[in-house]
Design a protein around this motif. Structure first.
Motif, PDB file in Angstrom:
ATOM      1  N   MET A   1       0.830  -1.191   0.000  1.00 37.67           N
ATOM      2  CA  MET A   1       0.000   0.000   0.000  1.00 37.67           C
ATOM      3  C   MET A   1       0.872   1.251   0.000  1.00 37.67           C
ATOM      4  SD  MET A   1      -2.793   1.752   0.062  1.00 37.67           S
ATOM      5  CE  MET A   1      -4.098   0.550   0.294  1.00 37.67           C
ATOM      6  N   LEU A   2       0.508   2.204  -0.806  1.00 40.17           N
ATOM      7  CA  LEU A   2       1.195   3.489  -0.860  1.00 40.17           C
ATOM      8  C   LEU A   2       0.405   4.507  -0.047  1.00 40.17           C
ATOM      9  CD1 LEU A   2       1.953   3.584  -4.697  1.00 40.17           C
ATOM     10  CD2 LEU A   2       3.565   3.009  -2.861  1.00 40.17           C
ATOM     11  N   THR A   3       1.124   5.308   0.719  1.00 35.90           N
ATOM     12  CA  THR A   3       0.500   6.373   1.504  1.00 35.90           C
ATOM     13  C   THR A   3       1.182   7.685   1.160  1.00 35.90           C
ATOM     14  OG1 THR A   3      -0.014   4.861   3.311  1.00 35.90           O
ATOM     15  CG2 THR A   3      -0.038   7.219   3.810  1.00 35.90           C
ATOM     16  N   LEU A   4       0.390   8.664   0.768  1.00 34.88           N
ATOM     17  CA  LEU A   4       0.911   9.967   0.377  1.00 34.88           C
ATOM     18  C   LEU A   4       0.591  10.991   1.449  1.00 34.88           C
ATOM     19  CD1 LEU A   4       2.211  11.771  -1.824  1.00 34.88           C
ATOM     20  CD2 LEU A   4      -0.114  12.192  -2.670  1.00 34.88           C
ATOM     21  N   HIS A   5       1.625  11.617   1.987  1.00 34.93           N
ATOM     22  CA  HIS A   5       1.461  12.755   2.886  1.00 34.93           C
ATOM     23  C   HIS A   5       1.352  13.997   2.005  1.00 34.93           C
ATOM     24  CE1 HIS A   5       2.303  10.632   6.719  1.00 34.93           C
ATOM     25  NE2 HIS A   5       2.948   9.814   5.895  1.00 34.93           N
ATOM     26  N   ASP A   6       0.245  14.721   2.129  1.00 34.47           N
ATOM     27  CA  ASP A   6      -0.201  15.576   1.037  1.00 34.47           C
ATOM     28  C   ASP A   6      -0.933  16.806   1.560  1.00 34.47           C
ATOM     29  OD1 ASP A   6      -0.916  16.337  -1.583  1.00 34.47           O
ATOM     30  OD2 ASP A   6      -2.624  14.970  -1.654  1.00 34.47           O
ATOM     31  N   PHE A   7      -1.016  17.829   0.718  1.00 28.82           N
ATOM     32  CA  PHE A   7      -1.922  18.956   0.916  1.00 28.82           C
ATOM     33  C   PHE A   7      -2.150  19.608  -0.434  1.00 28.82           C
ATOM     34  CE2 PHE A   7      -3.048  23.330   2.505  1.00 28.82           C
ATOM     35  CZ  PHE A   7      -4.235  22.945   3.102  1.00 28.82           C
ATOM     36  N   TYR A   8      -3.343  20.109  -0.655  1.00 25.92           N
ATOM     37  CA  TYR A   8      -3.700  20.588  -1.987  1.00 25.92           C
ATOM     38  C   TYR A   8      -2.867  21.781  -2.433  1.00 25.92           C
ATOM     39  CZ  TYR A   8      -6.376  24.671  -0.339  1.00 25.92           C
ATOM     40  OH  TYR A   8      -6.749  25.868   0.205  1.00 25.92           O
ATOM     41  N   ARG A   9      -2.385  22.608  -1.514  1.00 25.31           N
ATOM     42  CA  ARG A   9      -1.611  23.779  -1.883  1.00 25.31           C
ATOM     43  C   ARG A   9      -0.134  23.481  -2.100  1.00 25.31           C
ATOM     44  NH1 ARG A   9      -2.791  28.892   1.772  1.00 25.31           N
ATOM     45  NH2 ARG A   9      -1.281  29.739   0.291  1.00 25.31           N
ATOM     46  N   SER A  10       0.248  22.251  -1.981  1.00 28.41           N
ATOM     47  CA  SER A  10       1.628  21.846  -2.233  1.00 28.41           C
ATOM     48  C   SER A  10       1.786  21.469  -3.707  1.00 28.41           C
ATOM     49  CB  SER A  10       1.999  20.651  -1.346  1.00 28.41           C
ATOM     50  OG  SER A  10       3.161  20.020  -1.821  1.00 28.41           O
TER      51      SER A  10
END
Length: 216
Positions: A1-10
């Protein structure tokens, strides 16, 4: 499983979302709100000591820096390819990627704007002028690189999406929000328009962004 640490403004996270979508990979998402400084909290810094987004967790491996993540995805999930086969063509694509990711993006980030305000007492208008200057400077060079090279096709490199397009589109989205008129860069504008006809780009766009997992 892949997990992305993310935010839309990045913008860098936007790049990785595009690549994951193009390769049709499922992933979970952990949200770190840049506006509240969640990416600088100890819980996330323990994952990525830089405190920057994105980070991709693949099994026990934590990957940071969007180019490194894209290279990992390209090797691990080679279909569809996002780099051309020939070394010289790969070098061209990587150079276009870095013209955005190394030469434009770092000068126009939220943290640079914050530092200009706190260290040099710049107001919002001055910070905007700073960002617009470096965007126009960098995009002018990229426009020339693309327009003058017969290797430019429907996309940055011939007629297949590559790392170069994955870097360019998020930067243009950010530039437009900062008041840059991209019609002044006709080759760039055409390529971005063609990219945005593709569902993987549209689904990764900040306006379509929805977290896949609960916020952090």
């Amino acid at each position: 499983m892949l997990t992305l640490h993310d935010f839309y403004r990045s913008s860098a996270s936007f790049r990785v979302r595009i690549a994951l979508n193009l390769k049709r990979l499922r992933y979970e998402q952990i949200v770190h709100d840049l506006d509240t400084g969640a990416h600088q909290q100890p819980r996330y810094v323990a994952i990525n000591p830089q405190g920057l987004l994105p980070a991709l967790v693949a099994g026990r491996q934590v990957l940071s820096q969007s180019l490194a993540i894209l290279e990992f995805l390209e090797i691990t999930y080679p279909d569809p390819p996002l780099l051309p086969a020939k070394p010289a063509e790969q070098a061209r694509v990587r150079a276009l990627f870095q013209a955005v990711a190394a030469d434009i993006h770092p000068l126009t980030t939220m943290r640079v704007g914050h530092y200009l305000k706190t260290a040099f007492s710049c107001d919002d208008a001055a910070v905007l002028r700073w960002k617009q200057h470096w965007l126009v400077d960098g995009l002018s060079a990229i426009e020339t690189m693309l327009a003058a090279d017969p290797a430019t096709g429907q996309f940055c490199h011939r007629d297949r999406v590559s790392f170069a397009d994955i870097a360019l589109v998020p930067q243009i989205v950010s530039a437009q929000k900062l008041g840059i008129v991209i019609d002044e860069f006709p080759t760039v504008a055409r390529i971005v328009g063609d990219c945005m006809q593709l569902q993987p780009f549209r689904d990764a766009h900040p306006d379509a962004w929805t977290p896949h997992l609960n916020s952090n």
